[in-house]
Motif scaffolding. Structure first.
Motif, mmCIF file in Angstrom:
data_model
loop_
_atom_site.group_PDB
_atom_site.id
_atom_site.type_symbol
_atom_site.label_atom_id
_atom_site.label_comp_id
_atom_site.label_asym_id
_atom_site.label_seq_id
_atom_site.Cartn_x
_atom_site.Cartn_y
_atom_site.Cartn_z
ATOM 1 N N PHE A 1 0.744 -1.225 0.016
ATOM 2 C CA PHE A 1 0.008 -0.124 -0.513
ATOM 3 C C PHE A 1 0.964 1.747 -0.189
ATOM 4 N N GLY A 2 2.101 1.242 0.312
ATOM 5 C CA GLY A 2 2.995 1.957 0.354
ATOM 6 C C GLY A 2 3.139 2.962 -1.252
ATOM 7 N N VAL A 3 3.441 1.444 -1.608
ATOM 8 C CA VAL A 3 3.859 1.834 -3.322
ATOM 9 C C VAL A 3 2.402 2.543 -4.056
ATOM 10 N N LEU A 4 1.455 2.171 -3.560
ATOM 11 C CA LEU A 4 0.759 2.077 -4.343
ATOM 12 C C LEU A 4 -0.107 3.551 -3.846
ATOM 13 N N THR A 5 -0.150 4.356 -2.620
ATOM 14 C CA THR A 5 -0.467 5.145 -1.685
ATOM 15 C C THR A 5 0.505 6.014 -2.712
ATOM 16 N N ARG A 6 1.860 6.172 -3.694
ATOM 17 C CA ARG A 6 2.754 6.754 -4.533
ATOM 18 C C ARG A 6 2.417 7.617 -5.057
ATOM 19 N N GLN A 7 1.691 6.079 -5.861
ATOM 20 C CA GLN A 7 1.260 6.463 -7.089
ATOM 21 C C GLN A 7 -0.392 7.174 -7.549
ATOM 22 N N LEU A 8 -0.908 6.817 -6.744
ATOM 23 C CA LEU A 8 -1.745 7.260 -6.459
ATOM 24 C C LEU A 8 -1.918 8.827 -6.308
ATOM 25 N N THR A 9 -1.172 8.910 -5.808
ATOM 26 C CA THR A 9 -0.783 10.867 -5.234
ATOM 27 C C THR A 9 -0.035 11.595 -6.673
ATOM 28 N N ARG A 10 0.685 10.550 -7.623
ATOM 29 C CA ARG A 10 0.923 11.400 -8.228
ATOM 30 C C ARG A 10 -0.019 12.096 -9.600
ATOM 31 N N LEU A 11 -1.459 10.746 -9.319
ATOM 32 C CA LEU A 11 -2.474 11.514 -10.001
ATOM 33 C C LEU A 11 -3.484 13.065 -9.857
ATOM 34 N N ILE A 12 -2.544 13.353 -8.367
ATOM 35 C CA ILE A 12 -3.349 14.755 -8.470
ATOM 36 C C ILE A 12 -3.386 15.519 -8.767
#
Length: 454
Positions: free
Chosen positions: A180-191
């Motif tokens: 979930f750390g990797v997933l969180t960082r990837q999703l945040t880049r979309l913001i």
């Protein structure tokens, strides 16, 4: 955003840099790319609390192996609901991968298992299996009491075990391990907006125009940010901020801090022999999130084994919080609920005290129940963050998470603990529906969300 000056307003402010804020921010970026969305995170990096790979069991809670979701083996409603929620999360992640917005490296296929011992628990597991196999999401689950079959599923669990010990297991091949750390960082880049690291939000107050002003500190400087809407996904600190915002909806709610630690093995030769997440029965009085499990984890591309959790105690509500955190949440309106929760869960208190007093040898014996040949030299002790277990106004100690939304729909927060990360997508869809009912009627038919419409 300014320091000691006029505030530049944003459409949505997200307090907390974990999987919840990242999920909501990414959804808004797809649906309303022109909106200004700002993430406010007190740490110097994203996903440092419950979304951190070593603070999160990473199971991808699907109901396949969490026995605490089903205390009555004849009632499969909760596992079925959790499986449906996680399936929703997986469908949205898969959509983002297919469209090139996410890299799939955050998910690894890892079978989910239960392993139990003794006549009583075997009878329970068999009945649970009989109940769940009628649910489509559990159709692939298998059950066995044959040591040879179980050894094929989890060799380390059976090697060196007393042949006279009665063992039963279920195995589901469709389980996952999620970083979930990797997933969180990837999703945040979309913001589509700013991510403010090292910014600690301390107060949330009304503005004259009906929005919210977030104020706090960044190092020695003060900052302020105005937002039309605010989501607080700050883990254990969420209740504090909602209380400071004066939300009547959280009146009576409290939290109980519960810490955890794990034993971790990073020997690649050993990790290569275990390709499952093995869950067991919780000890009497254990909090709902403390089910013992021997997990295969993949973090930054490397496989590890984790066993635990072992309960720890701190009055901090965040891993890097303050020892005064818990006391700051105690108010006249929730004191009675806290007293009821503590006095009504004496088994839990006994469990916590026993865990805190346990020697290293006793802790290691708990691991050997699931891995008889475990060698202490191969394992290290790691802390695994803090959780804020939710206490309802009636004193009930609740599992799961609870979304609290203000009556006017301008501020919301997420309280509680497991299985939050795995259910981030349905929780945030629920928030979008409640925040933007008019917009949702058209959003749900968009390409980004058509597959989630219900």
């Amino acid at each position: 955003m300014t320091t000691d000056g006029h505030c530049t307003p944003v459409d949505v402010a997200l307090i907390g840099g974990g999987i919840m804020s990242a999920t909501l921010g990414a959804m808004l970026a797809l649906l309303q790319p022109h909106w200004r969305v700002t993430v406010i995170e007190r740490a110097d990096a994203l996903a440092t609390e419950s979304s951190h790979p070593w603070n999160n069991a990473g199971t991808g809670h699907s109901g396949y192996c969490e026995l605490n979701y089903m205390p009555d083996p004849a009632d499969g409603a909760t596992p079925a609901a959790v499986a449906a929620q996680f399936a929703l999360s997986r469908r949205w992640w898969a959509h983002l991968v297919e469209t090139g917005l996410l890299d799939p490296g955050f998910v690894t296929t890892t079978p989910h298992m239960d392993v139990v011992f003794g006549d009583r628990d075997i009878a329970y597991l068999r009945r649970r299996f009989d109940t769940l196999r009628a649910v489509p999401a559990f159709a692939g689950m298998r059950y066995s009491q044959d040591p040879t079959v179980i050894a094929g599923w989890a060799p380390l669990v059976m090697a060196g075990r007393d042949p006279s010990q009665r063992v039963a297991a279920t195995w589901h091949p469709a389980g996952t391990d999620i970083d979930f750390g990797v997933l969180t960082r990837q999703l945040t880049r979309l913001i589509t907006g700013d991510t403010l690291l090292g910014h600690e939000a301390r107060t949330v107050t009304r503005t004259p125009n009906g929005g919210w002003r977030i104020a706090g500190r960044c190092g020695r400087q003060r900052f302020e940010l105005d937002a039309d809407r605010v989501f607080i996904g700050a883990g254990g600190h969420t209740l504090t901020l909602l209380q400071r915002a004066g939300l009547p909806e959280i009146r009576g709610y409290g939290v109980l801090p519960v810490g955890a630690a794990f034993l971790r093995c990073s020997d690649q030769e050993i990790a290569a022999q275990h390709h499952a997440k093995v869950y067991g029965q919780a000890s009497l009085g254990a909090p709902p999130m403390s089910v013992p499990h021997l997990d295969r984890r993949v973090v930054d591309g490397d496989a590890h084994l984790m066993f635990g959790p072992y309960a720890t105690f701190s009055t901090r509500l965040l891993t890097n919080g303050r020892v005064t955190d818990f006391f700051g949440t105690v108010r006249p309106h929730n004191a009675r609920a806290l007293i009821r929760a503590i006095s009504g869960n004496r088994d839990l208190l006994g469990y916590l005290i026993g865990q805190l007093l346990a020697s290293r040898g006793r802790r290691f014996e708990q691991l050997r129940r699931y891995y008889p040949h475990a060698d202490p030299r191969d394992w290290e002790w790691i802390t695994a963050g803090q959780r804020a277990q939710l206490i309802a106004p009636n004193g009930e100690l609740r599992t799961g998470t609870e979304l609290v939304v203000s009556a006017d729909g301008t501020i919301a927060g997420l309280l509680g603990a497991s299985p939050g990360a795995s259910t981030a997508v349905p929780i945030m869809i629920d928030l979008l529906r409640r925040w933007f009912p008019a917009e949702w009627s058209s959003w749900r038919h968009r390409a980004e969300f058509g597959l989630l419409a219900s």
